[in-house]
Design a protein around this motif. Structure first.
Motif, short mmCIF file in Angstrom:
data_model
loop_
_atom_site.label_atom_id
_atom_site.label_comp_id
_atom_site.label_asym_id
_atom_site.label_seq_id
_atom_site.Cartn_x
_atom_site.Cartn_y
_atom_site.Cartn_z
N PHE A 84 0.92 -1.17 -0.06
CA PHE A 84 -0.08 -0.33 -0.58
C PHE A 84 0.90 1.20 -0.04
O PHE A 84 0.69 2.25 -0.51
N ALA A 85 2.62 1.34 0.64
CA ALA A 85 3.01 2.36 1.15
C ALA A 85 3.11 2.74 -0.63
O ALA A 85 3.81 3.48 -1.38
N HIS A 86 4.02 1.58 -1.51
CA HIS A 86 4.58 1.94 -2.30
C HIS A 86 3.20 2.34 -3.46
O HIS A 86 3.90 3.30 -4.60
N ALA A 87 2.65 1.64 -3.34
CA ALA A 87 1.19 2.29 -4.51
C ALA A 87 1.41 3.87 -4.47
O ALA A 87 1.24 4.47 -4.91
N GLU A 88 1.07 4.43 -3.11
CA GLU A 88 0.67 5.62 -2.57
C GLU A 88 1.76 6.65 -3.36
O GLU A 88 1.56 7.33 -3.95
N VAL A 89 3.02 5.82 -2.41
CA VAL A 89 4.05 6.83 -2.81
C VAL A 89 4.28 7.44 -4.75
O VAL A 89 4.52 8.04 -5.45
N LYS A 90 4.58 6.26 -4.92
CA LYS A 90 3.97 5.84 -6.82
C LYS A 90 3.21 7.08 -7.15
O LYS A 90 3.34 7.03 -8.06
N GLU A 91 1.86 7.40 -6.49
CA GLU A 91 0.83 7.87 -7.51
C GLU A 91 1.17 9.21 -6.53
O GLU A 91 1.00 10.42 -7.92
N VAL A 92 1.78 9.73 -6.19
CA VAL A 92 2.05 11.11 -4.71
C VAL A 92 3.44 11.10 -6.39
O VAL A 92 3.16 12.80 -6.72
N LEU A 93 4.39 10.54 -6.52
CA LEU A 93 5.12 10.98 -8.30
C LEU A 93 4.99 11.12 -9.08
O LEU A 93 4.71 12.15 -9.43
N ARG A 94 3.88 10.44 -9.82
CA ARG A 94 2.99 10.27 -11.33
C ARG A 94 2.61 11.50 -10.46
O ARG A 94 2.52 12.12 -12.06
N GLU A 95 1.42 12.23 -9.97
CA GLU A 95 0.91 13.56 -10.03
C GLU A 95 2.08 14.94 -9.43
O GLU A 95 1.41 15.31 -10.98
N ALA A 96 3.13 14.45 -9.20
CA ALA A 96 3.76 15.48 -8.72
C ALA A 96 4.48 15.46 -10.38
O ALA A 96 5.43 16.89 -10.56
N THR A 97 5.02 14.53 -10.44
CA THR A 97 5.62 14.40 -12.18
C THR A 97 4.75 14.96 -13.12
O THR A 97 5.55 15.85 -14.16
N ALA A 98 3.38 14.66 -13.37
CA ALA A 98 2.38 15.40 -14.37
C ALA A 98 2.70 16.66 -13.79
O ALA A 98 2.51 17.47 -15.20
N LEU A 99 2.66 17.53 -12.67
CA LEU A 99 2.28 18.64 -13.18
C LEU A 99 3.75 19.62 -13.30
O LEU A 99 3.21 21.31 -14.26
N ALA A 100 4.47 19.30 -13.76
CA ALA A 100 6.10 19.52 -13.92
C ALA A 100 5.81 19.22 -15.01
O ALA A 100 6.19 20.45 -15.92
N LYS A 101 5.24 18.66 -15.70
CA LYS A 101 5.05 18.05 -17.00
C LYS A 101 4.09 19.40 -18.05
O LYS A 101 4.63 20.03 -18.33
N ALA A 102 3.41 20.13 -17.16
CA ALA A 102 2.59 20.41 -17.31
C ALA A 102 2.40 21.53 -17.44
O ALA A 102 2.24 22.57 -18.23
N ARG A 103 3.90 22.60 -15.86
CA ARG A 103 4.18 23.22 -16.50
C ARG A 103 5.35 23.97 -17.40
O ARG A 103 5.99 24.21 -17.34
N GLY A 104 5.74 22.89 -18.05
CA GLY A 104 6.98 22.95 -19.72
C GLY A 104 7.89 22.15 -18.90
O GLY A 104 9.27 22.55 -19.02
N LEU A 105 8.35 21.45 -17.77
CA LEU A 105 9.36 22.04 -17.17
C LEU A 105 9.51 19.84 -16.74
O LEU A 105 7.75 18.85 -16.52
#
Length: 159
Positions: A75-96
């Motif tokens: 569960f912890a790994h799945a949650e962390v992977k989702e948190v990382l995916r969301e943060a990386t997507a935010l960076a990409k949406a902002r052109g980074l």
């Protein structure tokens, strides 16, 4: 950040942002993205999964204990992977473009994050003031204050 002839004071080349998915961590991620865009810095997004000190699946007393620990870490790994995916997507949406890293180990989140920043030769670590609450905070402790105390570089704590 230490000044050198190769760097401009106040500019960063490599930024580590530590996130746990909390609102403060989301604001820290947004701030780190802003600094990385401004400076053309590499952005490294990290999240840590601590192992419960003194306990691992091989030392659990019962089959149920092994199953509970395995389920917790899954569960912890799945949650962390989702948190990382969301943060990386935010960076990409902002052109980074950003690199995300799941830190996993028996040491504390503070130790894993500060050692990662040292290994990566980060100029700045960005972290939120408060992370998870309740039982999860009990397990994780005060990560932001520990990072401030032990970081190999400058630290920005975001509210």
């Amino acid at each position: 950040m230490a000044w050198s002839p190769e760097t401009e004071p106040g500019r960063f080349r490599r930024i580590v942002v530590a996130t746990d998915g909390s609102e403060d961590a989301r604001r820290a991620t947004a701030a780190a993205i802003g600094f990385a865009k401004r400076d053309g810095a590499e952005l490294l997004i990290v999240s840590a999964v601590e192992h419960i000190t003194g306990i691992d699946a091989s030392s659990a007393d019962t089959v149920g204990g092994v199953r509970a620990l395995t389920e917790y870490f899954d569960f912890a790994h799945a949650e962390v992977k989702e948190v990382l995916r969301e943060a990386t997507a935010l960076a990409k949406a902002r052109g980074l473009e950003a690199r995300s890293v799941l830190l996993d180990g028996a040491s504390s989140a503070v130790q894993m994050i500060t050692e990662f920043a040292k290994k990566e030769r980060a100029d700045l670590i960005v972290v939120g003031t408060r992370g998870l609450s309740g039982f999860q905070k009990l397990l994780l402790g005060s990560v932001s204050s520990g990072i401030v105390s032990h970081a190999p570089c400058s630290v920005l704590v975001v509210r």
